[in-house]
Enzyme design. Structure first.
Site, PDB file in Angstrom:
ATOM      1  N   SER A 108       0.847  -1.202   0.000  1.00  0.00           N
ATOM      2  CA  SER A 108       0.000   0.000   0.000  1.00  0.00           C
ATOM      3  C   SER A 108       0.877   1.245   0.000  1.00  0.00           C
ATOM      4  CB  SER A 108      -0.906   0.010   1.237  1.00  0.00           C
ATOM      5  OG  SER A 108      -0.117   0.046   2.423  1.00  0.00           O
ATOM      6  N   ASP A 149       9.897 -10.003   6.345  1.00  0.00           N
ATOM      7  CA  ASP A 149      10.111  -9.029   7.414  1.00  0.00           C
ATOM      8  C   ASP A 149      11.437  -8.323   7.161  1.00  0.00           C
ATOM      9  OD1 ASP A 149      10.681  -7.668   9.765  1.00  0.00           O
ATOM     10  OD2 ASP A 149      10.144  -9.325  11.078  1.00  0.00           O
ATOM     11  N   CYS A 209      10.465   1.336   1.152  1.00  0.00           N
ATOM     12  CA  CYS A 209       9.386   2.165   1.698  1.00  0.00           C
ATOM     13  C   CYS A 209       8.816   1.630   3.002  1.00  0.00           C
ATOM     14  CB  CYS A 209       8.246   2.282   0.682  1.00  0.00           C
ATOM     15  SG  CYS A 209       8.709   3.036  -0.874  1.00  0.00           S
ATOM     16  N   SER A 220      12.120  10.976   6.272  1.00  0.00           N
ATOM     17  CA  SER A 220      10.918  11.737   6.611  1.00  0.00           C
ATOM     18  C   SER A 220      11.346  13.149   6.982  1.00  0.00           C
ATOM     19  CB  SER A 220      10.179  11.101   7.789  1.00  0.00           C
ATOM     20  OG  SER A 220       9.182  11.969   8.308  1.00  0.00           O
ATOM     21  N   TYR A 271      10.477   8.066  16.297  1.00  0.00           N
ATOM     22  CA  TYR A 271      10.307   8.157  14.845  1.00  0.00           C
ATOM     23  C   TYR A 271      11.346   9.090  14.233  1.00  0.00           C
ATOM     24  CZ  TYR A 271       8.000   8.709  10.320  1.00  0.00           C
ATOM     25  OH  TYR A 271       7.719   8.723   8.974  1.00  0.00           O
ATOM     26  N   PHE A 327       1.709  12.722   3.600  1.00  0.00           N
ATOM     27  CA  PHE A 327       1.191  12.086   2.398  1.00  0.00           C
ATOM     28  C   PHE A 327      -0.067  11.281   2.703  1.00  0.00           C
ATOM     29  CE2 PHE A 327       4.881  13.464   0.351  1.00  0.00           C
ATOM     30  CZ  PHE A 327       4.829  13.146  -1.011  1.00  0.00           C
ATOM     31  N   THR A 357      -1.378   8.257   2.885  1.00  0.00           N
ATOM     32  CA  THR A 357      -1.020   6.847   2.985  1.00  0.00           C
ATOM     33  C   THR A 357      -1.780   6.227   4.154  1.00  0.00           C
ATOM     34  OG1 THR A 357       0.803   7.182   4.545  1.00  0.00           O
ATOM     35  CG2 THR A 357       1.299   7.419   2.187  1.00  0.00           C
TER      36      THR A 357
END
Length: 255
Positions: free
Chosen positions: A15, A58, A87, A150, A163, A196, A198
């Site tokens: 996705s 994985d 991604c 990011s 993150y 985005f 997503t």
């Protein structure tokens, strides 16, 4: 590096950014191996036709990712594996100290680092090892690696310690990896997306998502996955793009 008649491994391909990248590369004449832990990746590969193959793996597993890379090399035939667009990753939000004075969960932090940073290194090292065996193409290249960072690597918000750190690590690996792999004629780049459309955005409350979209200077909206895919394709085809991180964010700067 040409896209047509080349084979690319795409992680997080079920996705979002990975899915859109697979669609764009197949439309440009490439073959793709779609790697994801979500079994919906099988249906996505079927939709893309004979130029696509699914592989559930994985990214933090050495054995599973080696199998995915081996399948991509075999799928590529004589040309082998020409590139990887990585991604796969997770979003995490946790304050160092919550409103009740409790410290953040250490295991949660470690999980984010393992998936986003260690997973990126794992994919990169295995793909690079495979591409060193390629015969250089007409322009002398053997392969290209595109990682996903990011804007949080630069503009992390409250609650994004894990993150932001994981994505800053992806940024930090880009130049040394590019310098090292230059001897093998393999380029390394990273894309740092802003906000985005997503599945990850579904984890954010609607009001917060609207606020993020409104904060983008122009265009004043969330990014579309195909816009990420378009940049990935441009990186693949432009041999002078190497060792750099490109922000793809409409000019947003997080507060």
């Amino acid at each position: 590096m040409q896209v047509k008649d080349r084979t690319f491994l795409i992680t997080g391909a079920a996705s979002g950014l990975g899915s859109a990248t697979a669609e764009r590369l197949v439309a440009a004449g490439a073959s793709v191996v779609l790697c994801d832990l979500n079994d919906s990746v099988n249906a996505h590969a079927e939709r893309l036709g004979k130029c696509a193959k699914a592989c559930m793996a994985d990214i933090t597993s050495a054995e599973q990712m080696q199998r995915a890379v081996d399948e991509a090399v075999a799928f590529g035939g004589e040309s082998g594996l020409s590139g990887v667009v990585h991604c796969a990753g997770v979003v995490s939000v946790a304050k160092l100290v919550d409103r009740d004075g409790n410290a953040a969960d250490l295991e949660g932090y470690a999980r984010t680092i393992k998936i986003n940073l260690v997973g990126t290194f794992n994919v990169m090292r295995l793909a690079a090892a495979a591409m060193t065996r390629n015969t250089p193409n007409e322009s002398g290249e053997r392969g290209v690696i595109i990682n996903t960072a990011s804007v949080a690597a630069f503009d992390g918000q409250i609650g994004q310690c894990a993150y932001s750190a994981s994505k800053a690590g992806v940024v930090g690996m880009s130049l040394p990896a590019a310098r090292e792999l230059s001897r093998h004629a393999i380029r390394v780049m990273a894309i740092a997306p802003g906000v985005f459309e997503t599945p990850m955005m579904s984890e954010i409350p609607d009001e917060a998502a609207k606020a993020l979209a409104a904060a983008v200077p122009f265009p004043k909206r969330l990014g579309k996955p195909d816009e990420f895919a378009q940049l990935a394709e441009q990186i693949i085809t432009n041999p002078m793009l190497n060792g750099e991180v490109i922000r793809l964010d409409g000019g947003i700067r997080m507060q």
